[in-house]
Design a protein around this motif. Structure first.
Motif, short mmCIF file in Angstrom:
data_model
loop_
_atom_site.label_atom_id
_atom_site.label_comp_id
_atom_site.label_asym_id
_atom_site.label_seq_id
_atom_site.Cartn_x
_atom_site.Cartn_y
_atom_site.Cartn_z
N GLU A 269 38.23 4.02 -19.22
CA GLU A 269 39.43 3.75 -19.56
C GLU A 269 40.84 4.06 -18.32
O GLU A 269 41.69 3.11 -18.32
CB GLU A 269 39.76 4.14 -21.09
N SER B 244 42.94 1.33 -16.08
CA SER B 244 44.23 1.13 -16.88
C SER B 244 45.21 0.43 -15.97
O SER B 244 45.18 0.74 -14.55
CB SER B 244 44.56 2.51 -17.15
N ASN C 52 49.85 -1.69 -19.26
CA ASN C 52 49.89 -1.77 -20.45
C ASN C 52 48.65 -1.33 -21.12
O ASN C 52 48.17 -1.59 -22.11
CB ASN C 52 49.95 -3.41 -20.85
N PHE D 209 44.56 -0.17 -20.99
CA PHE D 209 43.52 -0.76 -20.40
C PHE D 209 43.43 -2.20 -20.49
O PHE D 209 44.06 -2.95 -21.45
CB PHE D 209 42.06 -0.35 -21.47
N GLU D 210 43.36 -2.72 -19.14
CA GLU D 210 43.33 -4.27 -18.89
C GLU D 210 42.09 -4.80 -18.66
O GLU D 210 41.45 -4.54 -17.68
CB GLU D 210 44.47 -4.67 -17.72
N ILE D 211 41.69 -5.94 -19.48
CA ILE D 211 40.48 -6.55 -19.19
C ILE D 211 40.50 -7.43 -17.83
O ILE D 211 39.53 -7.84 -17.16
CB ILE D 211 40.03 -7.50 -20.43
N LEU E 60 37.91 -1.19 -26.53
CA LEU E 60 38.37 -1.31 -25.46
C LEU E 60 38.67 -2.88 -24.80
O LEU E 60 39.74 -3.33 -24.49
CB LEU E 60 37.78 -0.70 -24.23
N ASP F 136 40.37 -5.06 -27.87
CA ASP F 136 41.81 -4.77 -27.91
C ASP F 136 42.59 -5.45 -27.00
O ASP F 136 43.71 -6.00 -27.04
CB ASP F 136 42.15 -3.35 -28.04
N SER F 137 41.94 -5.22 -25.71
CA SER F 137 42.68 -6.01 -24.35
C SER F 137 42.63 -7.44 -24.51
O SER F 137 43.62 -8.06 -24.04
CB SER F 137 41.87 -5.15 -23.17
N SER G 132 45.19 -8.83 -26.82
CA SER G 132 46.69 -8.52 -26.61
C SER G 132 47.00 -9.33 -25.30
O SER G 132 48.00 -9.13 -24.68
CB SER G 132 46.93 -7.08 -25.87
#
Length: 730
Positions: A467, A471, A474, A476-478, A528, A531-532, A535
């Motif tokens: 994480e 990160s 915003n 954690f970013e996929i 993780l 959710d990424s 969003s």
């Protein structure tokens, strides 16, 4: 005496010589003619000498072999002749017809094959050695019957030693061994097939098992040399796998075939997949395999065998022999002094300062030798592996994971560790995660996640490190894992395609595999990713769906059993209004296919996607990719009998476990202010309103105390009660 006044430099000297030659054109012409005559004479002499050598080779009985360094080397390659122009033209046309496979029926193709084999009778060796026609031989082997394969074995008999070393004929031998292997299994199950009557007077009345054994007998004395031959080593690996009965798995093809190997296939033919299955083998094959393993390394000392471990051609063959030796003859074979692994690691115990320790330490960071070390770690007996791990890898597993080459060795080590050792290794690797992420070496992290999940090791420290490593502003970013960037314009895409730049870079592939591995773990680690993804902005989500590599992560997320209904609803709704264009994209179309399973529990969303597909029917039918999506979504039934499609869709998708958005307070997407409703949505509202009015009208004037009002959600396709009734009725 004064010197002659001359200009300095080579150019002036060359000019003077040219002037002297031009002054005598007759001498110049005679000199040129003499030079041409000398060249022609030398060419004629070379041709005569070559013909004499060919006649000498043909007249000679068996080839004289020479033994150097304990390895028997075959003599010079014989010349089998060349096809004339008419024959080449005929076989080229036949090759094109077989490749396209445009035959009205299987019988028509069988007749064509029979005619081609009849024309090729007596020319099989020429065709196999021909650069332009060897592909035809491979396709003939692919489509031939067992009787035709046996005849080809007979034609190649006593020539296999030279054919396997030839650049083009070696591929024909590979194809022959692969596609003849299932015939051995068939004859083993039904011995009557060997003596089956045939109308062909030249039919070979011998089992395919014996034909393989005779072929092996031809190569027996030269196995040590063939281990490192540029072309024969590939054929030898295929022959060893056939003798072992092991499946020709796709992941093991890299150890048998070169990356540059041309794939020769026939359109619509699926016979090649039969060779990929595990096959029962006769007992004679097991004995022959043991003989091949022994003869391949017999006479080779430990030093020569260790040198072979770093040889580009000898290493893959040595890997396969070692793997088959330990798998088919038991782990106890490692104690045999004649075994390969004992010759490589003769010291007992293996400790620092021994030759075996120096050999292992030298392989860890070697690009070629590390692959052999991976095979040893994967297949070594448990006692030997524990000794090696405790002595060489336990204290430095973290530093090994950082290295580009040793990281793959560390991955194989993690696959064999127990729970306690794995937990200790995880603590060492977790400290290296920021460095690994920075260098895009995520393969070891993926393996660690998978093994911790299997061994039930707590991965909370690993989750926190990942994480932090991925990160952004915003959280954690996929997009950082998948290496997503802004969408390129069409001109840039066309330019990248022309220059051969592919989106399948190793960094993107490993990042996608890491994200997929994280989703398989239920809990904070998988959340993780979910959710990424949920969003992401609409533009970035569309870019993700169109990316050839990253879209696989999205497909896995939509079909993952840990994905919640809320996540799938949020994710799919981002594609509203773009379903038609995504269905025409080669990569995004697979995402649209995944939405079919991703709408389980969201039947009304599945119908919304189908409606958009129906609106783009003409464009989908004109595209190959679009037609596949149209077929997978059963859109023909949707257009002809929509009620039946809805019934089947609701039966497979249903609304079990449906949850609305927390922020919507129970309202669906149809009640959002300012949103334009489609015709289907307006019809749904009208039907729901009529149903509500009918329910209210049917209720008595006086209600019983405590009875609750029945409510119908505005904008739903049907009431929840009606949907459940449909499911029960079916």
């Amino acid at each position: 005496m004064p010197t002659e006044n001359r200009k300095r430099g080579r150019r002036e000297e060359k000019k003077r010589k040219r002037d002297e030659k031009d002054a005598d054109p007759l001498a110049k012409r005679s000199k040129r003619e003499g030079l041409v005559e000398d060249i022609l004479q030398q060419f004629d002499d070379a041709q005569q000498q070559q013909q004499q050598q060919r006649h000498h080779v043909d007249d000679q009985a068996p080839f004289q072999d020479e033994a150097i360094d304990g390895v028997t080397r075959p003599a010079a390659m014989p010349f089998y002749g060349m096809l004339d122009d008419d024959e080449q033209e005929y076989f080229k046309r036949a090759d094109e017809m077989l490749e396209l496979n445009h035959f009205d029926s299987a019988d028509e193709r069988s007749l064509f094959l029979a005619s081609v084999w009849k024309e090729a009778d007596g020319k099989e060796l020429k065709i196999a050695n021909s650069q332009s026609c060897s592909r035809l031989m491979e396709r003939l082997i692919l489509l031939s019957t067992p009787a035709q394969l046996k005849r080809l074995f007979q034609k190649f008999s006593s020539h296999f030693l030279h054919l396997v070393q030839h650049r083009f004929a070696s591929h024909c031998c590979e194809a022959l061994f692969i596609h003849a292997a299932p015939v051995v299994t068939q004859e083993l199950a039904s011995p009557d097939l060997v003596l089956a009557p045939s109308s062909d007077p030249d039919a070979v009345v011998v089992s395919m098992e014996n034909l393989f054994l005779l072929t092996l007998a031809e190569l027996d004395e030269h196995l040590g040399y063939l281990l490192t031959d540029r072309f024969a080593s590939h054929v030898l690996r295929v022959l060893v796998v056939v003798l072992s009965g092991s499946p020709l798995e796709k992941q093991s093809k890299s150890a048998m075939q070169s990356k540059q190997k041309e794939k020769v296939a026939v359109a619509g033919a699926d016979k090649a997949e039969l060779a990929l299955e595990h096959r029962p083998i006769p007992k004679s094959f097991e004995e022959a395999l043991e003989k091949v393993v022994d003869r391949s390394v017999s006479g080779l000392d430990s030093n020569y065998l260790r040198t072979l471990s770093t040889h580009p051609l000898g290493n893959p063959t040595l890997q396969m022999l070692l793997k088959l030796e330990l798998k088919h003859f038991g782990k106890s074979r490692a104690k045999d002094e004649r075994s390969i692994i004992h010759k490589l690691l003769p010291d007992d115990p293996i400790a620092e300062g021994t030759e075996s320790a120096s050999f292992i330490n030298g392989l860890v960071y070697d690009p070629i030798g590390s692959r052999l070390l991976e095979t040893i770690i994967e297949n070594a007996p448990g006692k030997l592996f524990k000794t090696m791990y405790a002595e060489f890898f336990q204290e430095r597993i973290g530093s090994l994971s950082r290295n580009e080459i040793a990281g793959y060795v560390a991955g194989k080590i993690l696959e064999r560790l127990g729970k306690d050792d794995l937990a200790d290794a995880m603590r060492q690797i977790v400290d290296q995660i920021p460095n690994l992420v920075e260098r895009n070496r995520t393969a070891i992290i993926k393996t660690l996640i998978e093994r911790c999940f299997v061994r039930d090791v707590d991965i909370l420290p690993l989750t926190k490190q990942l994480e932090l490593a991925y990160s952004g502003p915003n959280g954690f970013e996929i997009s950082r894992i998948l290496k997503l960037s802004d969408p390129q314009p069409d001109d840039a895409k066309a330019s990248a395609k022309v220059h051969g730049k592919s989106d399948h870079s190793p960094e993107k592939v490993h990042g996608s595999l890491l994200a997929q591995a994280m989703m398989t773990v239920d809990g904070p680690l998988g959340n993780l990713i979910f959710d990424s993804l949920a969003s992401l902005s609409t533009e970035l989500a569309l870019n993700l769906a169109r990316d050839p590599t990253a879209s696989r992560t999205l497909q896995a997320a939509l079909n993952c059993r840990h994905a919640s209904v809320i996540f799938r609803r949020k994710m799919i709704q981002q594609f509203y209004g773009h379903v038609g264009e995504l269905a025409l994209d080669p990569s995004a179309s697979r995402v649209i296919d995944a939405i079919w399973e991703g709408t389980h529990g969201l039947a009304f969303i599945r119908e919304r996607i189908a409606e958009e597909l129906a609106e783009n029917e003409s464009a989908l039918r004109e595209s190959f990719v679009g037609r596949a999506v149209w077929r997978n979504w059963r859109m023909d039934l949707y257009k002809r009998k929509r009620a039946d499609w809805v019934k089947q869709s609701r039966y497979t998708a249903g609304n079990d476990g449906f949850q609305s958005f927390p922020e919507s307070n129970g309202a669906t997407e149809h009640t959002q202010p300012g949103r334009h409703l489609s015709a289907l949505e307006r019809a749904r509202q009208k039907h729901a309103a009529a149903k509500t009015a009918a329910l209210k009208k049917s209720e008595p004037a006086s209600k019983k105390p405590g009875r609750k009002e029945k409510s119908v959600a505005t904008g739903s396709n049907k009431t929840e009660q009606a949907g459940k009734a449909t499911v029960v009725a079916q």
